[in-house]
Design a protein around this motif. Sequence first.
Motif, mmCIF file in Angstrom:
data_model
loop_
_atom_site.group_PDB
_atom_site.id
_atom_site.type_symbol
_atom_site.label_atom_id
_atom_site.label_comp_id
_atom_site.label_asym_id
_atom_site.label_seq_id
_atom_site.Cartn_x
_atom_site.Cartn_y
_atom_site.Cartn_z
ATOM 1 N N LEU A 93 1.069 -0.769 -0.218
ATOM 2 C CA LEU A 93 -0.218 0.035 -0.076
ATOM 3 C C LEU A 93 1.044 1.620 -0.176
ATOM 4 C CD1 LEU A 93 -2.100 -1.529 2.484
ATOM 5 C CD2 LEU A 93 -2.673 -0.578 0.100
ATOM 6 N N ILE A 94 2.221 1.120 0.591
ATOM 7 C CA ILE A 94 2.975 2.375 0.286
ATOM 8 C C ILE A 94 3.367 2.888 -0.597
ATOM 9 C CG2 ILE A 94 5.277 2.999 1.219
ATOM 10 C CD1 ILE A 94 5.364 1.213 3.648
ATOM 11 N N GLN A 95 3.373 2.161 -1.384
ATOM 12 C CA GLN A 95 3.627 2.863 -3.699
ATOM 13 C C GLN A 95 2.704 2.860 -3.965
ATOM 14 O OE1 GLN A 95 6.905 2.247 -3.495
ATOM 15 N NE2 GLN A 95 7.337 1.173 -1.917
ATOM 16 N N MET A 96 1.212 2.611 -3.055
ATOM 17 C CA MET A 96 -0.575 2.600 -4.049
ATOM 18 C C MET A 96 -0.759 4.007 -3.245
ATOM 19 S SD MET A 96 -2.053 -1.225 -3.462
ATOM 20 C CE MET A 96 -3.229 -0.332 -4.639
ATOM 21 N N LEU A 97 -0.339 4.231 -2.026
ATOM 22 C CA LEU A 97 -2.062 5.438 -1.834
ATOM 23 C C LEU A 97 -0.624 5.787 -0.418
ATOM 24 C CD1 LEU A 97 -4.353 2.996 -0.538
ATOM 25 C CD2 LEU A 97 -4.386 4.333 -2.515
ATOM 26 N N PRO A 98 -1.205 7.989 -1.270
ATOM 27 C CA PRO A 98 -0.412 8.108 0.343
ATOM 28 C C PRO A 98 -1.101 8.083 1.310
ATOM 29 C CG PRO A 98 -2.400 9.121 -1.250
ATOM 30 C CD PRO A 98 -2.547 7.800 -1.532
ATOM 31 N N VAL A 99 0.321 6.456 2.334
ATOM 32 C CA VAL A 99 -0.762 6.573 3.217
ATOM 33 C C VAL A 99 -0.529 7.128 4.087
ATOM 34 C CG1 VAL A 99 -0.771 4.264 2.785
ATOM 35 C CG2 VAL A 99 1.506 4.789 3.306
ATOM 36 N N LEU A 100 0.744 7.681 4.178
ATOM 37 C CA LEU A 100 1.570 8.419 5.559
ATOM 38 C C LEU A 100 0.263 10.462 5.461
ATOM 39 C CD1 LEU A 100 4.632 7.793 5.702
ATOM 40 C CD2 LEU A 100 2.586 7.260 6.624
ATOM 41 N N GLU A 101 -1.098 10.695 4.749
ATOM 42 C CA GLU A 101 -1.324 11.978 4.171
ATOM 43 C C GLU A 101 -1.725 12.357 5.301
ATOM 44 O OE1 GLU A 101 -3.448 12.805 0.810
ATOM 45 O OE2 GLU A 101 -4.566 12.123 1.331
ATOM 46 N N GLY A 102 -1.606 13.390 5.724
ATOM 47 C CA GLY A 102 -1.983 13.823 6.886
ATOM 48 C C GLY A 102 -1.484 14.059 8.705
ATOM 49 N N ILE A 103 -0.190 12.505 8.492
ATOM 50 C CA ILE A 103 -0.233 12.152 9.709
ATOM 51 C C ILE A 103 0.356 13.845 10.096
ATOM 52 C CG2 ILE A 103 2.861 11.670 9.006
ATOM 53 C CD1 ILE A 103 1.927 9.574 10.274
#
Length: 331
Positions: A93-103
Amino acid sequence: MRNTKILPRVNKYGFYEIRMESIGGFGANVAGKILAQAAIVGMGLNGANFSSYGSEKMGTPMKTYVRLTEEDTVRINSPVTEPHLVVIFHTNLIQMLPVLEGIQENGKLVVNTNKPPEEIREEAKVPGGITIYCVDAFKIAVEEKVRINTPLLGAICRATEFIDGEQVKYYITKMFEKKYPHTIEPNRKAFDRGFNEVSIMEVPDDNKYPFVEYKPYVSPLGYENAPIGGAITDFGNAYIKDLSGSRAGYVAVYYPEKCIHCGFCSFACPDFCIIFKEETDPKTGKKLMFMKGIDYKHCKGCLRCVEVCPTEALRAEIEAEVSPEKLKSVV
Ligand code: SF4
Ligand code: SF4
């Protein structure tokens, strides 16, 4: 900053917020429910929990949110966009989506991975000040015969520091006692292992990677440009024939030199992934069916074939450690 008794920090609305980035089928929805019950019913906090799915559940990305507060009311029902804690159920998922967005600054990150936090820091471009908690939930899940959500709950408790692990184990028991009582003890053990087996890294404040601000998601696909038939082109779906997202970390690997071509694996496989071909037997000259390998494009990693193989010609191995050559489909 507001005064809080239990929550270590809250946003301007008084909430401590958690976002789980997962794939349908890994149990993030159940993990969110258990966590919310433990914190709200068990610990007396107030809060909310829900999940958001795409049009397909199994094998496609989904998110689960947990929002906790010491205030009396919860009037926010929107997805968590600026989390204090992010949980990543699968590193793809790290490559696919902005998983850290907004952290949030000084936030925490729990990752299901067999890699050390230093590698995850580079892979996910984790900004300075975040604390990373890595746990090999796939390994624990396979060894304890549970799903990856309970070891990850253990790691989440370790990261949040304020969620009472005994309450989480109580609600794990409540969740499984009616339908799956035999899974209570393995799940409680997996929780403890998830708590104890994390590797932790406080990322230095070095400005190497910036924080990514939350941006409302606008789908690049609409009625004018969606693929014909509404095919979903994300990872882990039947259209692109990539079921690696459904496999829970382990994969069946074929060792032809040990195979006696008995066909047990073919009977056991629920998805017709075992490939047999007719060939001439060099010893007898007769036409016989020979096992040729696995169709990994459709293999979901249930490992039933491994269980029935009498000669260990099929073995369960950690997928991340198997060479891509071995995982080439035979069709
Ligand atoms: S069960 Fe094992 S020995 Fe039998 S055909 Fe399959 S791989 Fe070969
Ligand atoms: S792991 Fe499951 S789906 Fe894959 S080949 Fe074996 S039995 Fe079939």
